[in-house]
Design a protein around this motif. Structure first.
Motif, short mmCIF file in Angstrom:
data_model
loop_
_atom_site.label_atom_id
_atom_site.label_comp_id
_atom_site.label_asym_id
_atom_site.label_seq_id
_atom_site.Cartn_x
_atom_site.Cartn_y
_atom_site.Cartn_z
N ILE A 1 -38.55 70.59 94.53
CA ILE A 1 -38.57 69.15 94.72
C ILE A 1 -39.88 68.81 95.42
O ILE A 1 -40.21 69.40 96.44
N GLY A 2 -40.62 67.86 94.88
CA GLY A 2 -41.91 67.48 95.44
C GLY A 2 -41.77 66.73 96.76
O GLY A 2 -40.71 66.21 97.10
N GLU A 3 -42.87 66.65 97.48
CA GLU A 3 -42.88 66.07 98.83
C GLU A 3 -42.58 64.58 98.85
O GLU A 3 -42.01 64.08 99.81
N ALA A 4 -42.97 63.85 97.84
CA ALA A 4 -42.80 62.40 97.86
C ALA A 4 -41.62 61.92 97.00
O ALA A 4 -41.49 60.75 96.72
N VAL A 5 -40.75 62.82 96.62
CA VAL A 5 -39.64 62.50 95.72
C VAL A 5 -38.52 61.81 96.49
O VAL A 5 -38.23 62.13 97.64
N THR A 6 -37.87 60.85 95.84
CA THR A 6 -36.67 60.21 96.36
C THR A 6 -35.54 60.44 95.36
O THR A 6 -35.70 60.14 94.17
#
Length: 182
Positions: free
Chosen positions: A102-107
């Motif tokens: 999961i990427g750092e800026a994912v919501t």
């Protein structure tokens, strides 16, 4: 007594909702929930994410360093990478351990299920090779939703993530002439 952690509205940092979701998905005892590696990764994320809201700068910094270490350990043990900077909603369910990024800026919203093999977010770098081994091949035998990985848009996304001259390898349990033509 005033808490150093600013509340975000999630009971026990969201762990209670995740626990209840695991119970509703078939883990009939607390022991079974506690043995689920996806639940371990969620707990580690929830506690690390809560640590980012600690008001005292020195304590927040120390907790951040500890989180980096526990995140690496969790990634090694489970194959699941959930950075504390992403935003997960309530009642998340990860049914199995396995490669999840999961990427750092994912919501991610409430009540989502994240399956092994998921890559959510933008890749920061390109790759020499991508090995796609999901669902016995392009036919999507176990889950119809896996077909999107082998669709034109899914293959295009994989190609865009490759460096020039990179290799996309797709495992299949048998030959698939229609897929080969794509």
């Amino acid at each position: 007594m005033k808490s150093d952690i600013q509340p975000k509205g999630h009971g026990y940092f969201g762990i209670r909702e995740d626990y209840n979701r695991y119970r509703s998905e078939g883990c009939k005892s607390a022991v079974k929930v506690l043995l689920c590696q996806g639940f371990w990764a969620l707990c580690e994320y929830r506690i690390g994410n809560a640590a980012t809201r600690i008001r005292h700068p020195l304590v927040r910094r120390i907790c951040g360093k500890v989180f980096v270490l526990t995140q690496k350990i969790m990634h090694i043990l489970t194959g699941i990478h959930i950075p504390r900077t992403c935003s997960l909603g309530r009642s998340i369910y990860i049914p199995h351990s396995g490669p999840i990024f999961i990427g750092e800026a994912v919501t991610i919203g409430d009540s989502c299920t994240i399956h092994p093999g998921a890559v959510i977010g933008e890749a920061r770098e390109s790759f020499d090779a991508i090995l796609l081994d999901v669902d016995n091949g392009p036919d999507g035998l176990t889950r119809a939703s896996n077909d999107q990985l082998y669709s034109a848009s899914g293959l295009h996304a994989a190609r865009e993530a490759l460096r020039p001259g990179g290799l996309l390898a797709v495992w299949s349990s048998g030959p698939d002439a229609a897929f080969t033509k794509r």
